[in-house]
Scaffold this motif. Structure first.
Motif, PDB file in Angstrom:
ATOM      1  N   ARG A 133       0.687  -1.326  -0.108  1.00 45.73           N
ATOM      2  CA  ARG A 133       0.021  -0.117  -0.131  1.00 45.73           C
ATOM      3  C   ARG A 133       0.937   1.383  -0.018  1.00 45.73           C
ATOM      4  O   ARG A 133       0.587   2.171  -0.592  1.00 45.73           O
ATOM      5  CB  ARG A 133      -1.001  -0.006   1.172  1.00 45.73           C
ATOM      6  N   ILE A 134       1.988   1.230   0.563  1.00 43.04           N
ATOM      7  CA  ILE A 134       2.826   2.345   0.693  1.00 43.04           C
ATOM      8  C   ILE A 134       3.409   2.654  -0.575  1.00 43.04           C
ATOM      9  O   ILE A 134       3.525   3.654  -1.221  1.00 43.04           O
ATOM     10  CB  ILE A 134       3.866   2.234   1.725  1.00 43.04           C
ATOM     11  N   SER A 135       3.769   1.593  -1.236  1.00 49.03           N
ATOM     12  CA  SER A 135       4.421   1.728  -2.675  1.00 49.03           C
ATOM     13  C   SER A 135       3.372   2.052  -3.671  1.00 49.03           C
ATOM     14  O   SER A 135       3.858   2.933  -4.480  1.00 49.03           O
ATOM     15  CB  SER A 135       4.724   0.229  -3.215  1.00 49.03           C
ATOM     16  N   GLU A 136       2.196   1.712  -3.440  1.00 46.90           N
ATOM     17  CA  GLU A 136       1.054   2.326  -4.289  1.00 46.90           C
ATOM     18  C   GLU A 136       0.842   3.784  -4.178  1.00 46.90           C
ATOM     19  O   GLU A 136       0.834   4.344  -5.131  1.00 46.90           O
ATOM     20  CB  GLU A 136      -0.514   1.460  -3.995  1.00 46.90           C
ATOM     21  N   ILE A 137       1.022   4.139  -2.997  1.00 48.62           N
ATOM     22  CA  ILE A 137       0.773   5.641  -2.673  1.00 48.62           C
ATOM     23  C   ILE A 137       2.053   6.389  -3.341  1.00 48.62           C
ATOM     24  O   ILE A 137       1.809   7.661  -3.827  1.00 48.62           O
ATOM     25  CB  ILE A 137       0.817   5.985  -1.015  1.00 48.62           C
ATOM     26  N   GLU A 138       3.198   5.897  -3.190  1.00 49.75           N
ATOM     27  CA  GLU A 138       4.508   6.585  -3.544  1.00 49.75           C
ATOM     28  C   GLU A 138       4.315   6.550  -5.204  1.00 49.75           C
ATOM     29  O   GLU A 138       4.910   7.532  -5.532  1.00 49.75           O
ATOM     30  CB  GLU A 138       5.629   5.684  -3.145  1.00 49.75           C
ATOM     31  N   ALA A 139       3.575   5.553  -5.757  1.00 53.11           N
ATOM     32  CA  ALA A 139       3.586   5.701  -6.998  1.00 53.11           C
ATOM     33  C   ALA A 139       2.380   6.564  -7.902  1.00 53.11           C
ATOM     34  O   ALA A 139       2.514   6.589  -8.980  1.00 53.11           O
ATOM     35  CB  ALA A 139       3.594   4.241  -7.685  1.00 53.11           C
ATOM     36  N   SER A 140       1.552   6.947  -6.915  1.00 52.77           N
ATOM     37  CA  SER A 140       0.378   7.816  -7.273  1.00 52.77           C
ATOM     38  C   SER A 140       0.725   9.087  -7.681  1.00 52.77           C
ATOM     39  O   SER A 140       1.733   9.543  -7.206  1.00 52.77           O
ATOM     40  CB  SER A 140      -0.748   7.452  -6.153  1.00 52.77           C
ATOM     41  N   ASP A 141      -0.200   9.775  -8.407  1.00 51.35           N
ATOM     42  CA  ASP A 141       0.110  10.996  -8.743  1.00 51.35           C
ATOM     43  C   ASP A 141      -0.156  12.214  -7.487  1.00 51.35           C
ATOM     44  O   ASP A 141      -1.330  11.943  -6.886  1.00 51.35           O
ATOM     45  CB  ASP A 141      -0.886  11.571  -9.778  1.00 51.35           C
ATOM     46  N   LEU A 142       0.727  12.847  -7.027  1.00 53.65           N
ATOM     47  CA  LEU A 142       0.675  13.462  -5.789  1.00 53.65           C
ATOM     48  C   LEU A 142       0.875  14.960  -6.092  1.00 53.65           C
ATOM     49  O   LEU A 142       1.484  15.834  -5.258  1.00 53.65           O
ATOM     50  CB  LEU A 142       1.745  12.987  -4.795  1.00 53.65           C
ATOM     51  N   SER A 143       0.271  15.413  -7.246  1.00 57.25           N
ATOM     52  CA  SER A 143       0.595  16.808  -7.635  1.00 57.25           C
ATOM     53  C   SER A 143      -0.195  17.720  -7.168  1.00 57.25           C
ATOM     54  O   SER A 143       0.054  18.809  -6.638  1.00 57.25           O
ATOM     55  CB  SER A 143       0.374  16.942  -9.307  1.00 57.25           C
ATOM     56  N   ASP A 144      -1.392  17.187  -6.519  1.00 53.46           N
ATOM     57  CA  ASP A 144      -2.229  18.146  -5.784  1.00 53.46           C
ATOM     58  C   ASP A 144      -2.042  18.111  -4.269  1.00 53.46           C
ATOM     59  O   ASP A 144      -1.939  17.266  -3.767  1.00 53.46           O
ATOM     60  CB  ASP A 144      -3.865  17.380  -6.000  1.00 53.46           C
ATOM     61  N   PRO A 145      -2.003  19.435  -3.663  1.00 55.34           N
ATOM     62  CA  PRO A 145      -1.432  19.704  -2.458  1.00 55.34           C
ATOM     63  C   PRO A 145      -2.161  18.862  -1.193  1.00 55.34           C
ATOM     64  O   PRO A 145      -1.578  18.159  -0.481  1.00 55.34           O
ATOM     65  CB  PRO A 145      -1.223  21.061  -2.311  1.00 55.34           C
ATOM     66  N   GLU A 146      -3.620  18.830  -1.704  1.00 56.11           N
ATOM     67  CA  GLU A 146      -4.439  18.163  -0.645  1.00 56.11           C
ATOM     68  C   GLU A 146      -4.233  16.649  -0.610  1.00 56.11           C
ATOM     69  O   GLU A 146      -4.206  15.825   0.480  1.00 56.11           O
ATOM     70  CB  GLU A 146      -5.880  18.551  -1.106  1.00 56.11           C
ATOM     71  N   ALA A 147      -3.952  16.111  -2.059  1.00 55.67           N
ATOM     72  CA  ALA A 147      -3.992  14.738  -1.968  1.00 55.67           C
ATOM     73  C   ALA A 147      -2.321  14.264  -1.436  1.00 55.67           C
ATOM     74  O   ALA A 147      -2.305  13.358  -0.880  1.00 55.67           O
ATOM     75  CB  ALA A 147      -3.995  14.376  -3.657  1.00 55.67           C
ATOM     76  N   ARG A 148      -1.503  15.187  -1.771  1.00 59.41           N
ATOM     77  CA  ARG A 148      -0.077  14.915  -1.036  1.00 59.41           C
ATOM     78  C   ARG A 148      -0.073  14.640   0.178  1.00 59.41           C
ATOM     79  O   ARG A 148       0.381  13.994   1.112  1.00 59.41           O
ATOM     80  CB  ARG A 148       0.932  15.954  -1.729  1.00 59.41           C
ATOM     81  N   ARG A 149      -0.920  15.695   0.935  1.00 57.16           N
ATOM     82  CA  ARG A 149      -1.065  15.817   2.467  1.00 57.16           C
ATOM     83  C   ARG A 149      -1.664  14.785   2.879  1.00 57.16           C
ATOM     84  O   ARG A 149      -1.413  14.173   3.836  1.00 57.16           O
ATOM     85  CB  ARG A 149      -1.965  17.314   3.036  1.00 57.16           C
ATOM     86  N   ALA A 150      -2.821  14.254   2.218  1.00 54.31           N
ATOM     87  CA  ALA A 150      -3.770  13.043   2.596  1.00 54.31           C
ATOM     88  C   ALA A 150      -2.573  11.645   2.594  1.00 54.31           C
ATOM     89  O   ALA A 150      -2.819  11.049   3.319  1.00 54.31           O
ATOM     90  CB  ALA A 150      -4.668  12.833   1.895  1.00 54.31           C
ATOM     91  N   ALA A 151      -2.002  11.704   1.448  1.00 57.54           N
ATOM     92  CA  ALA A 151      -0.909  10.655   1.168  1.00 57.54           C
ATOM     93  C   ALA A 151      -0.123  10.495   2.253  1.00 57.54           C
ATOM     94  O   ALA A 151       0.275   9.338   2.830  1.00 57.54           O
ATOM     95  CB  ALA A 151      -0.387  10.589  -0.250  1.00 57.54           C
ATOM     96  N   PHE A 152       0.639  11.477   2.482  1.00 54.69           N
ATOM     97  CA  PHE A 152       1.733  11.616   3.624  1.00 54.69           C
ATOM     98  C   PHE A 152       1.066  11.210   5.189  1.00 54.69           C
ATOM     99  O   PHE A 152       1.813  10.183   5.764  1.00 54.69           O
ATOM    100  CB  PHE A 152       2.474  13.263   3.895  1.00 54.69           C
ATOM    101  N   ALA A 153      -0.089  11.664   5.250  1.00 50.27           N
ATOM    102  CA  ALA A 153      -0.884  11.201   6.519  1.00 50.27           C
ATOM    103  C   ALA A 153      -1.155   9.548   6.490  1.00 50.27           C
ATOM    104  O   ALA A 153      -0.793   9.078   7.562  1.00 50.27           O
ATOM    105  CB  ALA A 153      -2.061  12.035   6.620  1.00 50.27           C
ATOM    106  N   LYS A 154      -1.520   9.184   5.242  1.00 53.94           N
ATOM    107  CA  LYS A 154      -1.688   7.616   5.256  1.00 53.94           C
ATOM    108  C   LYS A 154      -0.384   6.829   5.338  1.00 53.94           C
ATOM    109  O   LYS A 154      -0.465   5.905   6.067  1.00 53.94           O
ATOM    110  CB  LYS A 154      -2.461   7.516   3.879  1.00 53.94           C
ATOM    111  N   VAL A 155       0.839   7.312   4.790  1.00 50.17           N
ATOM    112  CA  VAL A 155       1.815   6.780   4.759  1.00 50.17           C
ATOM    113  C   VAL A 155       2.444   6.552   6.145  1.00 50.17           C
ATOM    114  O   VAL A 155       2.783   5.792   6.614  1.00 50.17           O
ATOM    115  CB  VAL A 155       2.789   7.139   3.954  1.00 50.17           C
ATOM    116  N   ALA A 156       2.411   7.946   6.886  1.00 53.54           N
ATOM    117  CA  ALA A 156       2.715   7.857   8.180  1.00 53.54           C
ATOM    118  C   ALA A 156       2.101   6.806   9.057  1.00 53.54           C
ATOM    119  O   ALA A 156       2.425   6.074   9.984  1.00 53.54           O
ATOM    120  CB  ALA A 156       2.443   9.233   8.848  1.00 53.54           C
ATOM    121  N   GLU A 157       0.654   6.699   9.075  1.00 57.58           N
ATOM    122  CA  GLU A 157      -0.017   5.738   9.757  1.00 57.58           C
ATOM    123  C   GLU A 157       0.280   4.133   9.193  1.00 57.58           C
ATOM    124  O   GLU A 157       0.307   3.397  10.123  1.00 57.58           O
ATOM    125  CB  GLU A 157      -1.502   5.850   9.420  1.00 57.58           C
TER     126      GLU A 157
END
Length: 187
Positions: A133-157
Motif C-alpha cells: 500500500r505504501i508503494s502504491e501511494i508513492e507511485a500515485s500522482d501527488l501533484s495536488d497539495p491536498e492529495a499529497r497531504r492525505a497521502a503523507f498522513a496515510k503513509v505515516a499511519e
C-alpha cells in the motif's frame, strides 16, 4: 572471515533457544512424584467444559481429550518412521512418552510451536500488504497539495503499523515443565 565474539554469542544463544524449544516437546519422565495419572486429575467431563476445549472448538479444531493414560505416540496423525523404516513414534517421544501427562506436555510444546509459526506468517503477510500500500501511494500522482497531504498522513499511519508489527509480545502462563533430579526419576 572469523566470527566476532558477539556473533558467536548470538549463535550460541540461538542454538540454546532451539534446543529448549525441542525439549518442550518431550514428556517428563515417570516419577514417584506424579503418581495419579493426568487423565484422572483432568477427567474428560471437565475437559469438555474447559477453556482448553472451548477455545480449540471456537478455532474450528477438535481438542485432543485425555480419556486414558496413553501417551503422545498414540495420538500422532502421521506415522513417524525411523531410520530402519519401522514406526518410531515411541522412540521419537523418548522412553517416557506413554502417559497422559506426557501427551499433555507434548501437546503444549507443539501448540506453542504452531502458534509461533502462524503468528509469524500473519505478521509477514500484514507487513507485505502494508508495504504494498505504501508503494502504491508513492507511485500515485501527488501533484495536488491536498492529495499529497492525505497521502503523507496515510503513509505515516501505515509506517506506524509497520512499527507495531516489528515488536514482539510476551505472554505469561503457568510453568508446566520441571527438571526432575535423578533421584526422583523412575528408571
Amino acid at each position: 572471515m572469523p566470527l566476532s565474539n558477539a556473533e558467536k554469542v548470538r549463535r550460541y544463544r540461538e542454538r540454546q533457544k532451539a534446543k529448549k524449544q525441542e525439549e518442550l516437546k518431550q514428556p517428563t519422565p515417570p516419577s514417584d512424584v506424579f503418581r495419579k495419572p493426568f487423565f484422572e486429575f483432568f477427567p474428560p467431563d471437565y475437559q469438555r467444559g474447559s477453556a482448553y476445549v472451548e477455545s480449540l472448538e471456537l478455532a474450528g479444531m477438535e481438542a485432543l481429550l485425555f480419556e486414558d493414560d496413553s501417551g503422545p505416540e498414540k495420538s500422532t496423525l502421521d506415522e513417524i518412521i525411523g531410520d530402519d523404516g519401522q514406526d518410531d513414534a515411541e522412540n521419537f517421544f523418548g522412553q517416557y512418552a506413554g502417559s497422559s501427562l506426557g501427551k499433555a506436555e507434548v501437546l503444549i510444546g507443539c501448540m506453542l510451536d504452531s502458534v509461533f509459526d502462524l503468528a509469524s506468517e500473519v505478521n509477514n503477510y500484514k507487513k507485505s500488504e502494508i508495504k504494498a500500500r505504501i508503494s502504491e501511494i508513492e507511485a500515485s500522482d501527488l501533484s495536488d497539495p491536498e492529495a499529497r497531504r492525505a497521502a503523507f498522513a496515510k503513509v505515516a499511519e501505515l509506517n506506524r503499523l509497520l512499527g507495531e508489527l516489528d515488536k514482539t509480545i510476551r505472554l505469561t502462563m503457568p510453568q508446566w515443565k520441571v527438571e526432575l533430579p535423578p533421584g526422583l526419576v523412575d528408571r
